[in-house]
Design a protein around this motif. Structure first.
Motif, PDB file in Angstrom:
ATOM      1  N   GLY A 410      44.803  42.886  29.130  1.00  0.00           N
ATOM      2  CA  GLY A 410      44.173  43.995  28.422  1.00  0.00           C
ATOM      3  C   GLY A 410      43.080  44.660  29.251  1.00  0.00           C
ATOM      4  N   SER A 411      42.754  45.883  28.892  1.00  0.00           N
ATOM      5  CA  SER A 411      41.821  46.688  29.687  1.00  0.00           C
ATOM      6  C   SER A 411      40.403  46.131  29.691  1.00  0.00           C
ATOM      7  N   VAL A 412      39.939  45.580  28.567  1.00  0.00           N
ATOM      8  CA  VAL A 412      38.579  45.049  28.519  1.00  0.00           C
ATOM      9  C   VAL A 412      38.443  43.863  29.466  1.00  0.00           C
ATOM     10  N   SER A 413      39.380  42.928  29.377  1.00  0.00           N
ATOM     11  CA  SER A 413      39.347  41.763  30.253  1.00  0.00           C
ATOM     12  C   SER A 413      39.470  42.172  31.717  1.00  0.00           C
ATOM     13  N   ASN A 414      40.363  43.131  32.004  1.00  0.00           N
ATOM     14  CA  ASN A 414      40.516  43.598  33.376  1.00  0.00           C
ATOM     15  C   ASN A 414      39.243  44.240  33.897  1.00  0.00           C
ATOM     16  N   GLY A 415      38.606  45.040  33.068  1.00  0.00           N
ATOM     17  CA  GLY A 415      37.353  45.670  33.489  1.00  0.00           C
ATOM     18  C   GLY A 415      36.286  44.651  33.828  1.00  0.00           C
ATOM     19  N   GLN A 416      36.178  43.619  33.004  1.00  0.00           N
ATOM     20  CA  GLN A 416      35.203  42.561  33.276  1.00  0.00           C
ATOM     21  C   GLN A 416      35.507  41.852  34.587  1.00  0.00           C
ATOM     22  N   MET A 417      36.792  41.569  34.824  1.00  0.00           N
ATOM     23  CA  MET A 417      37.146  40.855  36.046  1.00  0.00           C
ATOM     24  C   MET A 417      36.976  41.724  37.287  1.00  0.00           C
ATOM     25  N   TRP A 418      37.250  43.027  37.168  1.00  0.00           N
ATOM     26  CA  TRP A 418      36.999  43.915  38.299  1.00  0.00           C
ATOM     27  C   TRP A 418      35.517  43.955  38.636  1.00  0.00           C
ATOM     28  N   ALA A 419      34.663  43.965  37.620  1.00  0.00           N
ATOM     29  CA  ALA A 419      33.226  43.956  37.876  1.00  0.00           C
ATOM     30  C   ALA A 419      32.805  42.669  38.584  1.00  0.00           C
ATOM     31  N   VAL A 420      33.379  41.547  38.173  1.00  0.00           N
ATOM     32  CA  VAL A 420      33.073  40.265  38.821  1.00  0.00           C
ATOM     33  C   VAL A 420      33.572  40.257  40.263  1.00  0.00           C
ATOM     34  N   ASP A 432      42.975  40.849  48.954  1.00  0.00           N
ATOM     35  CA  ASP A 432      43.871  41.387  49.969  1.00  0.00           C
ATOM     36  C   ASP A 432      44.419  40.331  50.930  1.00  0.00           C
ATOM     37  N   ALA A 433      43.640  39.294  51.218  1.00  0.00           N
ATOM     38  CA  ALA A 433      44.038  38.333  52.254  1.00  0.00           C
ATOM     39  C   ALA A 433      44.881  37.187  51.713  1.00  0.00           C
ATOM     40  N   VAL A 434      44.822  36.933  50.386  1.00  0.00           N
ATOM     41  CA  VAL A 434      45.579  35.821  49.797  1.00  0.00           C
ATOM     42  C   VAL A 434      46.717  36.405  48.966  1.00  0.00           C
ATOM     43  N   PRO A 435      47.933  36.450  49.513  1.00  0.00           N
ATOM     44  CA  PRO A 435      49.030  37.087  48.783  1.00  0.00           C
ATOM     45  C   PRO A 435      49.522  36.291  47.585  1.00  0.00           C
ATOM     46  N   GLY A 436      49.324  34.968  47.576  1.00  0.00           N
ATOM     47  CA  GLY A 436      49.778  34.153  46.458  1.00  0.00           C
ATOM     48  C   GLY A 436      48.897  34.333  45.229  1.00  0.00           C
ATOM     49  N   GLY A 437      49.418  33.917  44.086  1.00  0.00           N
ATOM     50  CA  GLY A 437      48.672  34.065  42.837  1.00  0.00           C
ATOM     51  C   GLY A 437      48.937  35.415  42.196  1.00  0.00           C
ATOM     52  N   PHE A 438      48.238  35.687  41.101  1.00  0.00           N
ATOM     53  CA  PHE A 438      48.432  36.927  40.347  1.00  0.00           C
ATOM     54  C   PHE A 438      47.152  37.744  40.439  1.00  0.00           C
ATOM     55  N   LYS A 439      47.275  38.929  41.007  1.00  0.00           N
ATOM     56  CA  LYS A 439      46.114  39.717  41.384  1.00  0.00           C
ATOM     57  C   LYS A 439      45.691  40.702  40.295  1.00  0.00           C
ATOM     58  N   LEU A 440      44.425  41.110  40.390  1.00  0.00           N
ATOM     59  CA  LEU A 440      43.927  42.144  39.503  1.00  0.00           C
ATOM     60  C   LEU A 440      44.756  43.408  39.693  1.00  0.00           C
ATOM     61  N   PHE A 441      44.952  44.114  38.606  1.00  0.00           N
ATOM     62  CA  PHE A 441      45.797  45.313  38.613  1.00  0.00           C
ATOM     63  C   PHE A 441      45.100  46.403  39.422  1.00  0.00           C
ATOM     64  N   ARG A 442      45.706  46.844  40.529  1.00  0.00           N
ATOM     65  CA  ARG A 442      45.013  47.716  41.471  1.00  0.00           C
ATOM     66  C   ARG A 442      45.121  49.193  41.135  1.00  0.00           C
ATOM     67  N   ARG A 443      46.228  49.618  40.562  1.00  0.00           N
ATOM     68  CA  ARG A 443      46.484  51.051  40.421  1.00  0.00           C
ATOM     69  C   ARG A 443      45.440  51.749  39.568  1.00  0.00           C
ATOM     70  N   SER A 444      44.893  51.039  38.596  1.00  0.00           N
ATOM     71  CA  SER A 444      43.979  51.699  37.655  1.00  0.00           C
ATOM     72  C   SER A 444      42.588  51.080  37.705  1.00  0.00           C
ATOM     73  N   THR A 445      42.134  50.724  38.904  1.00  0.00           N
ATOM     74  CA  THR A 445      40.813  50.103  39.043  1.00  0.00           C
ATOM     75  C   THR A 445      39.725  50.954  38.401  1.00  0.00           C
ATOM     76  N   THR A 446      39.707  52.230  38.731  1.00  0.00           N
ATOM     77  CA  THR A 446      38.652  53.107  38.224  1.00  0.00           C
ATOM     78  C   THR A 446      38.702  53.206  36.711  1.00  0.00           C
ATOM     79  N   ILE A 447      39.927  53.298  36.164  1.00  0.00           N
ATOM     80  CA  ILE A 447      40.077  53.396  34.710  1.00  0.00           C
ATOM     81  C   ILE A 447      39.556  52.139  34.038  1.00  0.00           C
ATOM     82  N   PHE A 448      39.933  50.965  34.578  1.00  0.00           N
ATOM     83  CA  PHE A 448      39.489  49.708  33.979  1.00  0.00           C
ATOM     84  C   PHE A 448      37.971  49.595  33.999  1.00  0.00           C
ATOM     85  N   LEU A 449      37.354  49.929  35.138  1.00  0.00           N
ATOM     86  CA  LEU A 449      35.904  49.814  35.243  1.00  0.00           C
ATOM     87  C   LEU A 449      35.208  50.779  34.289  1.00  0.00           C
TER      88      LEU A 449
END
Length: 458
Positions: A410-420, A432-449
């Motif tokens: 969800g957007s609220v959780s994503n926004g909090q994690m982007w801030a962290v 960027d350097a660790v390809p494994g795992g599940f990454k923060l959604f990049r396309r809408s960084t500005t929107i989430f924040l």
């Protein structure tokens, strides 16, 4: 190191270098070298980080042609009796932890496989919530090599992000979890004929929706096929040494039963039973979905899974299972008093999580297996939307590469994690350097924040 992976997809990858640290200081030194190289060359120096090794997809914990930092030598277990906690290294399997804690008459919220960062349903979730909600402190190495502790008193924003946020923020080198007094428990497996499916599904949903939900009870349900034969495996657990508690009477009454291992025993012994289906060294995959508790829809899901699985009957070594679990309201309600997590789940809405787990022998069959599994999950989600029972949540523990796990919190959780992430890893080293795992959604960084800031201001 390459021969020790749970999943055969990981072993063939050939890193240029494998680092096997035994302490957090050694991890810090490795991260410093890698991030300095990144800063000097203005490009990422990719590396992989295997720990207890549960995520099976190619590249989740190993890398081809770059660096692997293998944490599986970090297997320390330190019991802090005065603090009511235990400190665990990231390379442990839960069975090793049970073996240490059982003789001491204590336990903690545990899964059946390895120590990790995602949510984690456990035998004790009815009493204490998800595994991540019981981590009281993380020791973590940040990008640049700085070592910090994050808990309710220090860096609480980072702690909350780590509760479900995967490896987006740093490399955890120690988990401190709360302990509690615990003796023997009752449980095991019941193997049923597949003809019992209608009774099984009805009893399964009733168990999770019961208003008088028994917090000492846990239930895992497997619908599986192997060698063309279909079966149901029930795994009832009662975390008291009381045989056949009334909460499981419907499951006990279902027949025919092909085998039954229910008994009072040590946690370690019962964990070995519940994890015995894992086939180390084979091709493995998880793909997951979730939906509201609805009997008619669950029946449709099982029928669709059975049709889908027939496409794979001739795949060598095929074992195909649907793993039904429930996050009940009482389980989810335990998160908020402990500070919350990043999963984006509403405790007033219980949820059914149904991962698909498949194991097979030959890499030559990877394409047909993954196509069938992905199409099945997509069909389930499309049908769930039509019936208004769709839930966006993707259970990270059993997700496959390509599933948008973090985005669907969800957007609220994503926004909090982007801030962290921006605060603790501004150069995006672990993004960027660790390809494994599940990454923060990049396309809408500005929107989430921006959304997060609006919500925070309100």
């Amino acid at each position: 190191s390459l021969g020790s992976y749970y999943s055969a997809q990981e072993g063939p990858l050939q890193p240029k270098c494998i680092v096997k640290p035994e302490t957090s200081i050694q991890v810090s030194k490795a991260v410093k070298v890698l991030t300095k190289t990144q800063a000097t060359n203005n490009q990422s120096c990719p590396f992989a980080v295997p720990g207890g090794d549960h995520t099976p997809y190619t590249g989740s914990g190993n890398i081809d042609g770059d660096i692997t930092i293998d944490l599986r030598s970090m297997r320390g277990i330190t019991v802090n009796e005065s603090q009511g906690s235990v400190s665990l290294g990231p390379g442990l399997l839960w069975g090793e932890v049970y073996a240490k804690l059982d003789p001491l008459g204590i336990s903690m919220t545990l899964c059946n496989t390895n120590v990790w960062l995602p949510g984690g349903i456990s035998l004790f979730s009815g009493r204490y919530g998800l595994v991540c909600d019981n981590v009281i402190n993380y020791e973590i190495v940040l990008a640049g090599g700085r070592i910090i502790n994050t808990n309710q008193h220090q860096h609480i924003d980072l702690r909350n992000a780590l509760h479900g946020g995967s490896n987006n923020f740093g490399m955890v080198t120690r988990f401190d979890l709360a302990t509690f007094a615990q003796g023997n428990i009752w449980g095991g497996d019941i193997l049923y004929d597949f003809s019992t499916v209608p009774q099984q599904l009805e009893a399964f949903l009733e168990f999770g929706s019961n208003q008088n939900y028994n917090e000492y009870a846990a239930l895992f349900q497997v619908l599986g096929t192997q060698g063309g034969l279909y079966f149901v495996l029930g795994n009832p657990i009662y975390t008291k040494p009381e045989p056949y508690p009334p909460v499981f009477e419907k499951f006990i009454a279902i027949s025919p039963q092909l085998s039954n291992t229910l008994r009072v025993d040590k946690l370690e012994s019962l964990t070995n039973v519940t994890s015995s289906a894992a086939q180390t060294g084979h091709q493995n995959a998880f793909i997951t979905t979730s939906f509201d508790s609805d009997l008619e829809f669950l029946q449709w899901v099982v029928g669709s899974w059975q049709n889908s699985s027939k496409r794979l009957d001739k795949v060598d070594g095929m074992s195909n299972s649907l793993l039904n679990q429930q996050f009940t309201s009482k389980v989810l309600s335990k998160a908020e008093p402990r500070g919350g997590n990043s999963l984006g789940l509403d405790s007033s809405r219980p949820i059914v999580v149904s991962p698909l787990a498949v194991t097979w022998t030959s890499a030559a069959d990877n394409g047909i297996v993954m196509r069938a599994g992905t199409e099945f999950i997509n069909d389930v989600e499309q049908e769930a939307k039509k019936r208004s029972v769709y839930r966006s949540f993707v259970y990270l523990n059993c997700a496959n590469v390509g599933q948008k796990v973090i985005e669907r919190y969800g957007s609220v959780s994503n926004g909090q994690m982007w801030a962290v992430s921006s605060k603790y890893d501004p150069q995006r080293g672990f993004q960027d350097a660790v390809p494994g795992g599940f990454k923060l959604f990049r396309r809408s960084t500005t929107i989430f924040l921006s959304r997060f800031r609006r919500v925070a201001s309100v």
